[in-house]
Design a protein around this motif. Structure first.
Motif, PDB file in Angstrom:
ATOM      1  N   GLN A  22      25.987  -8.596  26.379  1.00 22.75           N
ATOM      2  CA  GLN A  22      26.733  -7.466  26.889  1.00 22.75           C
ATOM      3  C   GLN A  22      28.150  -7.475  26.303  1.00 22.75           C
ATOM      4  O   GLN A  22      29.203  -6.459  26.771  1.00 22.75           O
ATOM      5  N   PRO A  78      30.146  -7.177  23.533  1.00 24.21           N
ATOM      6  CA  PRO A  78      30.732  -6.160  22.699  1.00 24.21           C
ATOM      7  C   PRO A  78      30.977  -5.057  23.556  1.00 24.21           C
ATOM      8  O   PRO A  78      31.820  -4.288  23.581  1.00 24.21           O
ATOM      9  N   ALA A  79      29.834  -4.531  24.316  1.00 27.46           N
ATOM     10  CA  ALA A  79      30.111  -3.268  25.238  1.00 27.46           C
ATOM     11  C   ALA A  79      31.068  -3.471  26.007  1.00 27.46           C
ATOM     12  O   ALA A  79      31.849  -2.379  26.259  1.00 27.46           O
ATOM     13  N   SER A 133      34.360  -3.006  23.898  1.00 24.55           N
ATOM     14  CA  SER A 133      34.885  -1.508  23.806  1.00 24.55           C
ATOM     15  C   SER A 133      35.182  -0.780  24.845  1.00 24.55           C
ATOM     16  O   SER A 133      36.196   0.126  24.806  1.00 24.55           O
ATOM     17  N   ALA A 134      34.532  -1.136  26.128  1.00 28.46           N
ATOM     18  CA  ALA A 134      34.849  -0.392  27.305  1.00 28.46           C
ATOM     19  C   ALA A 134      36.149  -0.592  27.393  1.00 28.46           C
ATOM     20  O   ALA A 134      37.095   0.116  27.807  1.00 28.46           O
ATOM     21  N   ALA A 174      23.668  -2.925  30.693  1.00 26.84           N
ATOM     22  CA  ALA A 174      24.388  -1.659  30.031  1.00 26.84           C
ATOM     23  C   ALA A 174      25.142  -0.677  30.899  1.00 26.84           C
ATOM     24  O   ALA A 174      25.983  -0.237  31.004  1.00 26.84           O
ATOM     25  N   ASP A 175      24.162  -0.195  31.995  1.00 26.43           N
ATOM     26  CA  ASP A 175      24.264   0.924  32.898  1.00 26.43           C
ATOM     27  C   ASP A 175      25.422   0.475  33.828  1.00 26.43           C
ATOM     28  O   ASP A 175      26.265   1.106  34.256  1.00 26.43           O
ATOM     29  N   LEU A 195      27.766  -1.483  33.356  1.00 24.60           N
ATOM     30  CA  LEU A 195      29.120  -1.474  32.487  1.00 24.60           C
ATOM     31  C   LEU A 195      29.569  -0.015  32.502  1.00 24.60           C
ATOM     32  O   LEU A 195      30.767   0.292  32.570  1.00 24.60           O
ATOM     33  N   VAL A 196      28.799   0.909  32.510  1.00 27.13           N
ATOM     34  CA  VAL A 196      29.031   2.332  32.340  1.00 27.13           C
ATOM     35  C   VAL A 196      29.838   2.756  33.548  1.00 27.13           C
ATOM     36  O   VAL A 196      31.327   3.361  33.296  1.00 27.13           O
ATOM     37  N   GLU A 256      33.316   0.800  33.880  1.00 28.36           N
ATOM     38  CA  GLU A 256      34.496   1.655  33.030  1.00 28.36           C
ATOM     39  C   GLU A 256      34.692   2.949  33.611  1.00 28.36           C
ATOM     40  O   GLU A 256      35.929   3.264  33.909  1.00 28.36           O
TER      41      GLU A 256
END
Ligand code: PLP
Length: 424
Positions: free
Chosen positions: A334, A336-337, A340-341, A405-406, A408-409, A412
Motif C-alpha cells: 500500500q 506507493p498509493a 501518491s495520495a 486501497a479503499d 486510503l481513498v 485522502e
C-alpha cells in the motif's frame, strides 16, 4: 442518569488535553481499521489509536490468542517467576531484532522502555568501573516519553519546558532533519569527542522523529551515528517505540541502515495495539556486566507490577507472526498509493510540505497566527469519517498497517476536504 459524555466531563482527566475546551467522542467498538462511536458512526482509525495498532481492531487471530491465554492465566508476576508467553515472545523478538541484541527486559510503555535503557546504560558504566559516564546525549526536538527520565532526554519545548527544573539534564545536538547528514555527524562527533568520558549513551529515534512532527533524518545518519558511538565508547540507545514493527516499511527502522544498537526500545506495536507492553533489548555484553553473587548487588533493581503481562505477551507473539506473514507485506504493497495520495495533498493551498517515512507521515500546514490549524483540520476530518490527531500545525497520517486501497481513498478525501474547509 448522566450519559457517558456527561460522566466523562464530570470525572475524567484526559492526557495531553485542555479539558476546559474538550468535547468527548466516546468509542464503543472497533471493526478492522475502523472505530465506532456510541451513536454507531464509523471512523477510519487514521492514527492507529496513537500509533500502535497494526492489524486493525478485533482481529480474529489476535482475539483468539488473547482468549486462549485468558483460559490459562491473566497475570502473574515476572519478578522471581516466569511464564510461557513472556519467554516465547522474548525469544521471537531476539530472533527478529538486529543482530547482537540477545536480552529482553519487559515493561509496559514506551516511556518505561526508554527509562530502562537509560538506567541500564548508566548502571553498566558504574559496574564497569567508569563511574563518570553518567550523562546522555540526545537530538534536539527528541521525544522519548513522559516519565521524568524520558523527558530528560526529550526536547519538545511545548511539552517539556515546564518540567525543566525536575530533570536530569542531557546534552543536545541539533536535529539532523533538514540538514546535511555529514554536517550532523560532524556535530555529533564533536560532542562525543568533548564528552565521551562523561557520556553513558546517545539516545535517538531512528530515521524519523515522530512527535517532533515527522522530521525525517538524512540517509546515513543512523549508520554514521552508530559507528561514531562505537568508536567513542558511548552506548547507542535506539528508540523504535514509534518506528518499530513495520511502521517505516521494514520490521525495524534499524534494518534500513544495517544498525545493531546497544539498546533497542520497543512498545506501541509490540502487542499489535491490544495491550500495554514494552521491551528493552540489549546485548550480551551489557547483560553479563550485571551478573555476580546476589550480595554484590549488581542486579538491575527495576520492575513494574505488570511487567511481561501474559495476556499482552500472548497477543504480542501472535501479532508478530501475523505481521510477518500478512500485515507487513500489505503495508509494503500500500505504500506507493499512500505516497501518491500525499503528493496530491502537497498541491493543496495551505500545505507547505509533506514528510514521510514508510507509513508515518506529516502534512505540514502553513501556520496562521492565532489559529490551531492542526486541531481544526482534525476536528473537521471526523465529519468525513476519519479520526486524526495533529502535532501542532502538522496533520499526522499513521494508519494501521492493514490499511486497504479503499481506506486510503477515504483518508485522502477526508484530509483534503478538511484542509480546504479549514482554510477556504
Ligand atoms: N518514544 C517514542 C519515539 C514515541 O513516539 C513515544 C510515544 O509516542 C514514546 C517513546 C512514549 O511511549 P508511551 O506513550 O507508550 O510511553
Amino acid at each position: 442518569m448522566a450519559n457517558l459524555e456527561q460522566l466523562d466531563q464530570q470525572v475524567m482527566w484526559h492526557p495531553f488535553t485542555q479539558m476546559a475546551e474538550w468535547v468527548p467522542l466516546v468509542i464503543a467498538s472497533g471493526d478492522g481499521n475502523y472505530l465506532l462511536d456510541s451513536d454507531g458512526r464509523r471512523y477510519l482509525d487514521g492514527v492507529s489509536s496513537l500509533w500502535c495498532n497494526l492489524h486493525g481492531h478485533r482481529h480474529p487471530r489476535l482475539d483468539r490468542a488473547l482468549r486462549a491465554q485468558l483460559d490459562r492465566v491473566a497475570h502473574s508476576t515476572f519478578l522471581g517467576l516466569s511464564h510461557e508467553p513472556g519467554v516465547r515472545l522474548g525469544a521471537a523478538l531476539v530472533e527478529v531484532a538486529p543482530r547482537g541484541l540477545t536480552r529482553v527486559f519487559y515493561s509496559d510503555s514506551g516511556s518505561t522502555a526508554v527509562e530502562i535503557a537509560l538506567k541500564q546504560s548508566f548502571q553498566y558504566w558504574q559496574l564497569r568501573g567508569q563511574p563518570a559516564k553518567q550523562r546522555f546525549l540526545r537530538v534536539s526536538e527528541a521525544y522519548h516519553g513522559d516519565t521524568l527520565g524520558a523527558v530528560g532526554v526529550g526536547g519538545i519545548e511545548l511539552f517539556h519546558r515546564i518540567f525543566g527544573p525536575l530533570l536530569v539534564r542531557s546534552i543536545a545536538i541539533p536535529t539532523p532533519a533538514g540538514r546535511d547528514g555529514n554536517e550532523s555527524l560532524a556535530y555529533l562527533e564533536q560532542q562525543l569527542v568533548a564528552h565521551a568520558d562523561e557520556l553513558a549513551a546517545f539516545v535517538m529515534e531512528p530515521l524519523v522523529q515522530g512527535a517532533a512532527g515527522m522530521l525525517v533524518h538524512p540517509e546515513g545518519f543512523l549508520a554514521g551515528a552508530a559507528e561514531l558511538c562505537r568508536r567513542h565508547g558511548v552506548h547507542l540507545i535506539v528508540d523504535e517505540v514509534a518506528t518499530g514493527f513495520g511502521r517505516t516499511g521494514t520490521l525495524f527502522a534499524c534494518e534500513q541502515e544495517g544498525v545493531s544498537p546497544d539498546f533497542l526500545c520497543l512498545a506501541k506495536g509490540v502487542s499489535g495495539g491490544y495491550l500495554p507492553l514494552a521491551a528493552t533489548l540489549s546485548t550480551e555484553e551489557i547483560y553479563v556486566a550485571f551478573l555476580g553473587r546476589r550480595d554484590e548487588l549488581k542486579q538491575f533493581f527495576h520492575g513494574h507490577t505488570y511487567t511481561a503481562n501474559p495476556l499482552a505477551c500472548a497477543v504480542g507473539l501472535e501479532s508478530l507472526a501475523l505481521l510477518r506473514e500478512v500485515t507487513l507485506p500489505n503495508a509494503q504493497a500500500q505504500l506507493p498509493a499512500m505516497t501518491s495520495a500525499l503528493s496530491r495533498l502537497a498541491q493543496l493551498d495551505g500545505v507547505s510540505s509533506i514528510r514521510q517515512c514508510g507509513l508515518m507521515a506529516g502534512i505540514q500546514l502553513t501556520s496562521v497566527d492565532g489559529r490551531a490549524l492542526g486541531v481544526e483540520v482534525c476536528a473537521r476530518a471526523r465529519h468525513h469519517g476519519v479520526i486524526l490527531r495533529p502535532l501542532g500545525d502538522v496533520v499526522v497520517w499513521m494508519p494501521p498497517l492493514s490499511i486497504t486501497a479503499d481506506d486510503l481513498v477515504l483518508l485522502e478525501h477526508a484530509t483534503s476536504a478538511s484542509i480546504r474547509e479549514t482554510l477556504g
